[in-house]
Design a protein around this motif. Structure first.
Motif, PDB file in Angstrom:
ATOM      1  N   VAL A 156       0.800  -1.100   0.089  1.00 41.32           N
ATOM      2  CA  VAL A 156       0.031   0.051  -0.054  1.00 41.32           C
ATOM      3  C   VAL A 156       0.756   1.318  -0.057  1.00 41.32           C
ATOM      4  CG1 VAL A 156      -1.832   1.378   1.126  1.00 41.32           C
ATOM      5  CG2 VAL A 156      -1.936  -1.298   1.083  1.00 41.32           C
ATOM      6  N   ARG A 157       1.968   1.170   0.875  1.00 43.40           N
ATOM      7  CA  ARG A 157       2.902   2.387   0.942  1.00 43.40           C
ATOM      8  C   ARG A 157       3.232   2.682  -0.325  1.00 43.40           C
ATOM      9  NH1 ARG A 157       6.486   0.412   4.307  1.00 43.40           N
ATOM     10  NH2 ARG A 157       8.060   0.060   2.679  1.00 43.40           N
ATOM     11  N   LEU A 158       3.845   1.600  -1.181  1.00 43.40           N
ATOM     12  CA  LEU A 158       4.377   1.770  -2.392  1.00 43.40           C
ATOM     13  C   LEU A 158       3.506   2.469  -3.515  1.00 43.40           C
ATOM     14  CD1 LEU A 158       6.828  -1.329  -2.825  1.00 43.40           C
ATOM     15  CD2 LEU A 158       7.464   1.167  -2.360  1.00 43.40           C
ATOM     16  N   GLY A 159       2.392   1.951  -3.469  1.00 44.35           N
ATOM     17  CA  GLY A 159       1.206   2.370  -4.411  1.00 44.35           C
ATOM     18  C   GLY A 159       0.974   3.963  -4.174  1.00 44.35           C
TER      19      GLY A 159
ATOM     20  N   MET B  67      -3.539  15.559  -5.779  1.00 40.46           N
ATOM     21  CA  MET B  67      -3.413  15.856  -7.135  1.00 40.46           C
ATOM     22  C   MET B  67      -4.457  14.767  -7.932  1.00 40.46           C
ATOM     23  SD  MET B  67       0.192  17.586  -7.904  1.00 40.46           S
ATOM     24  CE  MET B  67      -0.265  17.879  -9.714  1.00 40.46           C
ATOM     25  N   PHE B  68      -4.429  13.577  -7.281  1.00 40.27           N
ATOM     26  CA  PHE B  68      -5.124  12.367  -7.654  1.00 40.27           C
ATOM     27  C   PHE B  68      -6.151  11.803  -6.822  1.00 40.27           C
ATOM     28  CE2 PHE B  68      -0.889  12.368  -9.625  1.00 40.27           C
ATOM     29  CZ  PHE B  68      -1.171  12.459 -11.010  1.00 40.27           C
ATOM     30  N   PRO B  69      -7.264  12.571  -6.436  1.00 43.61           N
ATOM     31  CA  PRO B  69      -8.124  12.400  -5.343  1.00 43.61           C
ATOM     32  C   PRO B  69      -8.780  10.936  -5.628  1.00 43.61           C
ATOM     33  CG  PRO B  69      -9.082  14.136  -6.670  1.00 43.61           C
ATOM     34  CD  PRO B  69      -7.516  13.799  -7.187  1.00 43.61           C
ATOM     35  N   GLY B  70      -9.132  10.879  -7.042  1.00 44.74           N
ATOM     36  CA  GLY B  70      -9.829   9.411  -7.333  1.00 44.74           C
ATOM     37  C   GLY B  70      -9.046   8.149  -6.998  1.00 44.74           C
TER      38      GLY B  70
ATOM     39  N   GLU C 248      -9.342   5.174  -4.325  1.00 44.99           N
ATOM     40  CA  GLU C 248      -9.489   3.897  -4.561  1.00 44.99           C
ATOM     41  C   GLU C 248      -8.404   3.066  -3.988  1.00 44.99           C
ATOM     42  OE1 GLU C 248      -9.962   1.101  -8.718  1.00 44.99           O
ATOM     43  OE2 GLU C 248      -9.506   3.415  -8.782  1.00 44.99           O
ATOM     44  N   LEU C 249      -7.091   3.662  -3.956  1.00 48.85           N
ATOM     45  CA  LEU C 249      -6.195   2.600  -3.497  1.00 48.85           C
ATOM     46  C   LEU C 249      -6.437   2.238  -1.966  1.00 48.85           C
ATOM     47  CD1 LEU C 249      -3.198   1.473  -3.573  1.00 48.85           C
ATOM     48  CD2 LEU C 249      -2.445   3.876  -3.087  1.00 48.85           C
ATOM     49  N   LEU C 250      -7.004   3.277  -1.169  1.00 48.19           N
ATOM     50  CA  LEU C 250      -6.942   3.079   0.018  1.00 48.19           C
ATOM     51  C   LEU C 250      -8.644   2.627   0.709  1.00 48.19           C
ATOM     52  CD1 LEU C 250      -5.064   6.166   1.761  1.00 48.19           C
ATOM     53  CD2 LEU C 250      -4.277   3.669   1.090  1.00 48.19           C
ATOM     54  N   GLY C 251      -9.531   2.662  -0.259  1.00 49.84           N
ATOM     55  CA  GLY C 251     -10.711   2.154  -0.290  1.00 49.84           C
ATOM     56  C   GLY C 251     -11.675   3.313   0.661  1.00 49.84           C
TER      57      GLY C 251
END
Length: 249
Positions: A69-72, A195-198, A202-205
């Motif tokens: 998750v951190r790398l994402g 800058m990438f809210p969507g 999504e990455l963090l649910g």
């Protein structure tokens, strides 16, 4: 210890040292030393004692410890930094070269920090940030503006609601950072995820009705000898009773 002739409830020397040496730490975070979950929990329990508008306590906290998750998150920060650099080539042309390079190096270090730091904390707020312009337009569109003698015609709601929204989470964020500092850890506030809210949500649910505010990389610091930062004296930028009046009553 006394203050203005009265006994203080706290050791003001230590309180002042904590307040003046809690820095935005990037380069001096020890990314190799594990951070126990209990330390993060303790700091969060202190953080939620901070004031919040109407005592709603709409904060939520996401603590990230999994490497995947951190790398994402780090990849999204890397993309955001690339875009910021592109924008910065125009907006920073007027700055001195050395200052511009220092700021860019600092921002670049955050990207690498996100990828390596043992813990990321994402403060969130339930709800969406108020749209000041829309709220004011709706407020003034209710007919109040047609009566110049009505106090409602001169009022606006948007800025107050926005202040309540962000003012209900940043005191808690600062308290969290102070609690970390008192335990030998450091952090920094970074907002490149916005800058990438969507994709970030999504990455963090994160549900659509919840707003992530920022990301805080958390780690033990290399050394504890932080000093007060150079600042313009408050007295040079403080007015009394009215704007522009610099003399205290």
């Amino acid at each position: 210890m006394t203050v203005a002739g009265r006994a203080s409830l706290f050791d003001l020397g230590e309180v002042d040292r904590l307040l003046t040496t809690t820095r935005s730490v990037r380069r001096r975070l020890d990314v190799e030393r594990p951070v126990p979950a209990e330390v993060v929990r303790e700091a969060l329990e202190l953080a939620v004692q901070a004031p919040t508008a109407q005592n709603l306590q709409h904060w939520r906290w996401i603590v990230i410890t999994e490497e995947k998750v951190r790398l994402g998150v780090a990849e999204q920060f890397r993309q955001a930094r690339w875009l910021d650099r592109y924008r910065g080539t125009r907006s920073r042309r007027g700055r001195r070269e050395a200052e511009s390079r220092r700021l860019q190096d600092s921002a670049d270090s955050v990207v690498e920090l996100i990828a390596k730091v043992p813990v990321l904390v994402v403060p969130c707020m339930v709800g969406r940030p108020p749209d000041i312009g829309r709220i004011d337009a709706e407020w003034t569109g209710r007919g109040y503006r047609f009566d110049p003698d009505d106090i409602r015609s001169r009022s606006r709601m948007g800025a107050m609601m926005a202040s309540n929204f962000y003012g209900s989470i940043y005191p808690a964020i600062w308290s969290f950072q102070l609690a970390l500092r008192s335990r030998g850890l450091g952090s920094t506030i970074t907002c490149m995820n916005l800058m990438f809210p969507g994709p970030f949500a999504e990455l963090l649910g994160i549900p659509e009705v919840v707003t992530p505010i920022c990301v805080l990389p958390v780690a033990y610091t290399v050394g504890t000898d932080f000093r007060p930062a150079p600042r313009v004296p408050a007295g040079e930028r403080t007015f009394w009773n009215r704007w522009g009046i610099e003399e205290a009553p």
